[in-house]
Scaffold this motif. Structure first.
Motif, PDB file in Angstrom:
ATOM      1  N   CYS A  75       1.433 -16.500   1.693  1.00  0.00           N
ATOM      2  CA  CYS A  75       0.590 -15.356   2.069  1.00  0.00           C
ATOM      3  C   CYS A  75      -0.177 -15.687   3.360  1.00  0.00           C
ATOM      4  O   CYS A  75      -0.766 -16.766   3.471  1.00  0.00           O
ATOM      5  N   CYS A  82       0.017 -11.422   0.076  1.00  0.00           N
ATOM      6  CA  CYS A  82       0.326 -11.347  -1.365  1.00  0.00           C
ATOM      7  C   CYS A  82      -0.350 -10.134  -2.010  1.00  0.00           C
ATOM      8  O   CYS A  82      -1.296  -9.561  -1.461  1.00  0.00           O
ATOM      9  N   CYS A 106      -4.051 -16.118   2.246  1.00  0.00           N
ATOM     10  CA  CYS A 106      -4.546 -17.170   1.345  1.00  0.00           C
ATOM     11  C   CYS A 106      -3.576 -18.337   1.189  1.00  0.00           C
ATOM     12  O   CYS A 106      -3.943 -19.346   0.589  1.00  0.00           O
ATOM     13  N   TYR A 154      -3.551 -14.454 -10.608  1.00  0.00           N
ATOM     14  CA  TYR A 154      -3.758 -15.132  -9.331  1.00  0.00           C
ATOM     15  C   TYR A 154      -4.703 -16.326  -9.512  1.00  0.00           C
ATOM     16  O   TYR A 154      -4.416 -17.433  -9.061  1.00  0.00           O
ATOM     17  N   CYS A 162      -4.161 -10.423  -2.446  1.00  0.00           N
ATOM     18  CA  CYS A 162      -4.965 -10.236  -1.231  1.00  0.00           C
ATOM     19  C   CYS A 162      -4.947  -8.770  -0.781  1.00  0.00           C
ATOM     20  O   CYS A 162      -5.952  -8.265  -0.294  1.00  0.00           O
TER      21      CYS A 162
END
Ligand code: AMP
Ligand code: ZN
Length: 403
Positions: free
Chosen positions: A363, A375, A366, A223, A378
């Motif tokens: 997402c 996502c 974010c 990520y 998260c």
């Protein structure tokens, strides 16, 4: 002579003179799994070590080499070439041995070949070009620092990214090594601390979520690589996965027949939508041992110790299994991986092609790409942050390994 061994760190004292092969035999080490360094230089099996020598034996998990004392390699046309100077490293897989200068050339050529002709991509498409801005994910280990070194030497615009995972002294030492490399090369390094940016570390996140440390770490790193690249306008994320890493991953994916992972196991993963950058692995043709040797030859300081949390990671068993096969059949690992990429990658193209997966959106938390509403990163982070206060009220925080 004093012989320093690693993983675990220890020192043995042996009376010289002894050849490198004799030292390894006394210490019950297989020559195929280590590099021997004396006076800052790599030395091969026949080299004599004297009483006064300081010797270091570094583990490298790889297939190995016989004694081949002169620089002679086989070119792609099958002809033997070389300068016949004393060789510092040999690779039965290439039926070659190299002096330091020609070994550096060999590593650069393998990387150049990968960049210019990545498998499972349309002909003439390169991994990246000189106009692209590259973000090299550097861990402080041999592979990623060697890769950054080569990319800078080849003239690419390559900045570094180090993710602080909060794994005690291991993470601190890794960060220092990356910062020193960047300073020495005048290169830019981004540093992102999981704790400061996201509120957890690998050990506390694993404890809070009940997931494996490698699982939490992997998702967090993937990520952060993409996020930093998107935020800073990079075109490509470059990682240091080598031949041993990729062959072991392939074996694991084949054993469990994980088709979705097999479909995505390629040295180039194109961006398929907004807020995504291309991901590439230019080291997939080079072994762990070659990368360690490159660092020694080039004088690159790297963190030799293993991540202290890696215990129980099945990747190591898969690597050991492939090493056992490679020891009797040099080249088998490369055959396994390259064969998969050449023959089968196209077959999976339809599944893993350049089209965005159905339903790829942003997402809600974010804005990064996801096929769900929130996502995976998260979701994991929410779970961790919800459990962390309970954990710290209950009992002391995750034991950080003291290293
Ligand atoms: P690993 O997953 O540890 O085998 O590492 C694979 C690749 O991920 C490395 O070669 C690096 O390119 C990258 N990487 C691993 N750890 C970090 C880190 N802490 N920060 C930045 N990149 C990393
Ligand atoms: Zn998200």
């Amino acid at each position: 002579m004093r012989v320093r061994l690693r993983n675990p760190d220890r020192v043995e004292t042996l009376a010289g003179p002894l050849t490198v092969a004799e030292v390894l035999e006394r210490l019950d080490l297989s020559p195929h799994t280590v590099l021997v360094i004396s006076g800052g230089q790599l030395v091969t099996a026949g080299h004599t070590l004297e009483d006064a020598d300081e010797v270091e034996i570094r583990p490298v998990i790889s297939g190995g080499a016989g004694a081949a004392p002169r620089c002679v390699w086989v070119d792609p046309g099958g002809d033997a070439r070389g300068c016949r100077a004393p060789a510092v490293i040999e690779e039965p897989r290439h039926r070659s041995a190299w002096c330091p200068e020609h070994f550096v050339e060999h590593v650069q050529q393998q990387i150049r070949k990968t960049i210019d002709h990545p498998p499972a991509r349309p002909p003439h498409e390169r991994m990246f070009s000189y106009g692209d801005r590259l973000l090299v994910a550097v861990s402080g280990g041999k592979d990623s620092l060697a890769l950054w070194d080569v990319l800078l030497d080849l003239g690419y615009q390559a900045d570094g990214l180090y993710i602080g995972l909060g794994i005690g002294g291991y993470s601190k030492r890794s960060q220092v090594v990356c910062e020193e490399f960047a300073a020495a090369r005048g290169a830019q390094l981004h540093v992102v601390s999981l704790a400061e940016t996201y509120g957890y570390t690998t050990p506390t996140g694993a404890q809070a979520s009940g997931r494996s440390t490698c699982g939490v770490c992997g998702l967090s790193k993937r990520y952060a690589f993409n996020k930093v690249a998107v935020d800073h306008g990079y075109d490509v994320v470059v990682t240091g996965h080598n031949l041993d890493d990729e062959a072991a991953t392939l074996l694991g994916n084949v054993i469990r027949w994980q088709d979705p992972f097999l479909a995505r196991q390629r040295p180039v993963l194109p961006a398929t939508g907004a807020n995504q950058v291309r991901k590439v692995k230019p080291l997939y043709r080079l072994s762990e041992r070659e990368m360690a040797a490159y660092c020694v030859v080039r004088g690159i300081d790297y963190v030799v110790e293993e991540c202290p949390l890696v215990d129980g990671n099945t990747g190591h068993e898969l690597k050991a299994t492939l090493d056992a096969l490679e020891a009797t059949s040099p080249g088998l690992k490369a055959q396994f991986l390259f064969g998969f990429l050449d023959k089968h990658a196209t077959k999976w193209d339809e599944e893993a092609g350049d089209d965005p997966p159905a339903g790829l959106g942003a997402c809600e938390t974010c804005g990064m790409p996801t096929t769900g509403e929130v996502c995976a990163f998260c979701r994991q982070r929410d779970r961790i942050l919800a459990a962390l206060p309970l954990l710290s009220a209950d009992r002391p925080q995750a034991d950080l390994p003291v290293t």
